[in-house]
Design an enzyme around this catalytic site. Structure first.
Site, short mmCIF file in Angstrom:
data_model
loop_
_atom_site.label_atom_id
_atom_site.label_comp_id
_atom_site.label_asym_id
_atom_site.label_seq_id
_atom_site.Cartn_x
_atom_site.Cartn_y
_atom_site.Cartn_z
N LYS A 51 17.54 16.95 5.80
CA LYS A 51 18.00 16.49 7.12
C LYS A 51 16.91 16.70 8.17
O LYS A 51 16.65 15.83 9.00
CB LYS A 51 19.30 17.21 7.51
CG LYS A 51 20.48 16.79 6.65
CD LYS A 51 21.75 17.59 6.89
CE LYS A 51 22.82 17.15 5.88
NZ LYS A 51 24.13 17.80 6.04
N GLN A 95 26.48 23.46 8.43
CA GLN A 95 26.43 23.08 7.02
C GLN A 95 27.48 23.84 6.23
O GLN A 95 27.64 25.06 6.39
CB GLN A 95 25.01 23.35 6.46
CG GLN A 95 24.77 22.85 5.05
CD GLN A 95 24.69 21.32 4.94
OE1 GLN A 95 24.43 20.62 5.91
NE2 GLN A 95 24.90 20.82 3.75
N ASP A 118 28.93 15.43 12.47
CA ASP A 118 29.44 15.40 11.11
C ASP A 118 30.81 14.73 11.06
O ASP A 118 31.34 14.48 9.98
CB ASP A 118 29.58 16.82 10.56
CG ASP A 118 28.52 17.15 9.52
OD1 ASP A 118 27.92 16.22 8.97
OD2 ASP A 118 28.32 18.35 9.26
N1 L34 Z 1 28.69 20.18 7.35
N2 L34 Z 1 28.26 20.21 5.09
C1 L34 Z 1 28.30 19.52 6.24
N3 L34 Z 1 27.93 18.22 6.34
C2 L34 Z 1 27.52 17.55 5.22
O1 L34 Z 1 27.21 16.25 5.31
C3 L34 Z 1 27.44 18.24 4.01
N4 L34 Z 1 26.99 17.66 2.84
C4 L34 Z 1 27.61 18.04 1.57
C5 L34 Z 1 27.59 19.56 1.50
N5 L34 Z 1 27.91 20.21 2.75
C6 L34 Z 1 27.86 19.57 3.96
C7 L34 Z 1 25.74 17.21 2.64
O2 L34 Z 1 24.92 17.09 3.53
C8 L34 Z 1 26.68 17.41 0.57
N6 L34 Z 1 25.54 16.94 1.34
C9 L34 Z 1 24.39 16.36 0.76
C10 L34 Z 1 23.30 16.00 1.54
C11 L34 Z 1 22.16 15.46 0.97
C12 L34 Z 1 22.09 15.27 -0.38
C13 L34 Z 1 23.17 15.63 -1.16
C14 L34 Z 1 24.31 16.17 -0.59
C15 L34 Z 1 20.82 14.74 -0.96
O3 L34 Z 1 19.80 14.70 -0.31
N7 L34 Z 1 20.85 14.33 -2.23
C16 L34 Z 1 19.70 13.82 -2.93
C17 L34 Z 1 19.18 14.82 -3.95
C18 L34 Z 1 18.99 16.18 -3.39
C19 L34 Z 1 18.47 17.20 -4.40
O4 L34 Z 1 17.37 17.00 -4.92
O5 L34 Z 1 19.18 18.19 -4.66
C20 L34 Z 1 20.12 12.56 -3.69
O6 L34 Z 1 19.25 11.73 -3.95
O7 L34 Z 1 21.32 12.45 -4.02
#
Ligand code: L34
Ligand code: NAD
Length: 294
Positions: A51, A95, A118
């Site tokens: 982020k 988060q 959010d």
């Molecule tokens: N308050 N908590 C709050 N807001 C959110 O929007 C989240 N979330 C979830 C968990 N807790 C939270 C996220 O941001 C899950 N989440 C999230 C954000 C980004 C990614 C996955 C989940 C992400 O970048 N995924 C990448 C791979 C990341 C890696 O290498 O681990 C993808 O390509 O899916």
């Protein structure tokens, strides 16, 4: 066809970057996001770092505020109150998950809905339910945007959502069942809605039979290979929200290898919904800046 969330998110970041640059060229300040993170959950650290990086790329200012696991609920509430009252901050997020001794709902309820980028406060969720201007939570907004950019219609379609969490299942079901004119103006995806939505969860009986009638399946359960090929109608669209670590690899909730050949459209993990979640947070921050801060 693969729904390339990584690429679409990059396209949208380029659009946001231009919008922010235009604001700054106009003599206005850049939007500013604060991200509160508690403890040292490695997955949370990765997401929060993604982020922060995305903000830097588009010119949104961002501060990370880290607290140790032992922080008291009151100290965190004080931080929320401070951010609510800081005029230099357009939006902030806490988060999740939070440590067990902190009541998540107490923290979320304390966030000013105008800074709730959010979209998780009761105020924003209620406003969304009633079709009032609101900030929509990042993952559902990202899923809707992804469908819109690939021109996948939802009107009259049967959408099956697996999972009923406050962060994904419930709000995505709500968004896609809504009459589109009730959605926020100024959103490219605002016309998506009008679906017939079925929400499934851990107590659902005969998940397979329900899924087989779906035109669009959205899986947010946190269970690897929960959705198998025998559960999917030929030509369906499959959105995999799950993020699971299995043997050091990142996998979703869909048995991708076997489901992909049957699906008309499918999101990969990684590179599907995750990047869309992050870019939606940027869009929400810009929205809070435009609608509430300026
Ligand atoms: N308050 N908590 C709050 N807001 C959110 O929007 C989240 N979330 C979830 C968990 N807790 C939270 C996220 O941001 C899950 N989440 C999230 C954000 C980004 C990614 C996955 C989940 C992400 O970048 N995924 C990448 C791979 C990341 C890696 O290498 O681990 C993808 O390509 O899916
Ligand atoms: P959660 O973990 O709070 O709850 C899981 C939900 O799935 C529950 O409602 C439960 O009833 C349902 N469920 C679990 N097993 C099931 C089964 N066998 N059959 C039917 N329903 C079942 O939900 P969450 O916070 O939405 O997270 C779900 C998954 O999505 C996790 O893997 C999480 O990491 C991931 N996630 C990804 C993103 C992203 O941006 N890609 C965002 C949020 C969550």
């Amino acid at each position: 066809m693969i729904l390339d969330g990584k690429k679409i998110a990059a396209d949208i970041r380029a659009e946001i970057r231009e919008e922010v640059a235009a604001l700054v060229a106009d003599g206005k300040r850049a939007p500013k996001l604060a991200v509160v993170i508690v403890g040292n959950n490695p997955a949370s650290e990765t997401y929060v770092n993604n982020k922060m990086k995305a903000c830097a790329e588009v010119g949104i200012e961002a501060v990370k505020i880290a607290y140790p696991t032992e922080i008291s609920e009151q100290t965190l509430l004080n931080e929320v109150s401070r951010l609510n009252n800081d005029p230099s901050i357009d939006g902030f997020i806490v988060q999740l998950p939070l440590p067990d001794h902190i009541h998540e709902s107490a923290i979320l309820s304390a966030i000013d809905y105008r800074k709730d980028v959010d979209g998780l406060t009761p105020a924003n969720v209620g406003r969304t339910v009633q079709g009032l201007p609101s900030i929509v939570s990042a993952t559902p907004r990202g899923i809707r945007e992804l469908l819109a950019r690939y021109q996948i219609q939802t009107e009259g379609k049967h959408v099956v959502v697996i999972g009923r969490s406050n962060i994904v299942g419930k709000p995505v079901a709500l968004l896609l069942m809504q009459r589109p004119y009730l959605s926020l103006p100024g959103m490219s995806a605002a016309s998506l809605g009008d679906a017939t939505v079925t929400v499934c969860h851990s107590k659902t009986q005969d998940l397979k039979a329900i899924c087989r009638t779906a035109d669009i399946i959205i899986v947010a359960a946190g269970s690897p290979k929960l959705l198998t090929a025998d559960m999917v109608k030929e030509g369906a669209t499959v959105i995999d929200v799950g993020i699971n670590r299995v043997d050091g690899h990142l996998v979703g909730d869909v048995d991708f290898e076997n489901v992909a050949p049957k699906a008309a459209y499918i999101t990969p993990v990684p590179g599907g919904v995750g990047p869309m979640t992050i870019v939606s947070l940027l869009q929400n921050t810009l929205q809070a800046y435009n609608e509430y801060s300026r």
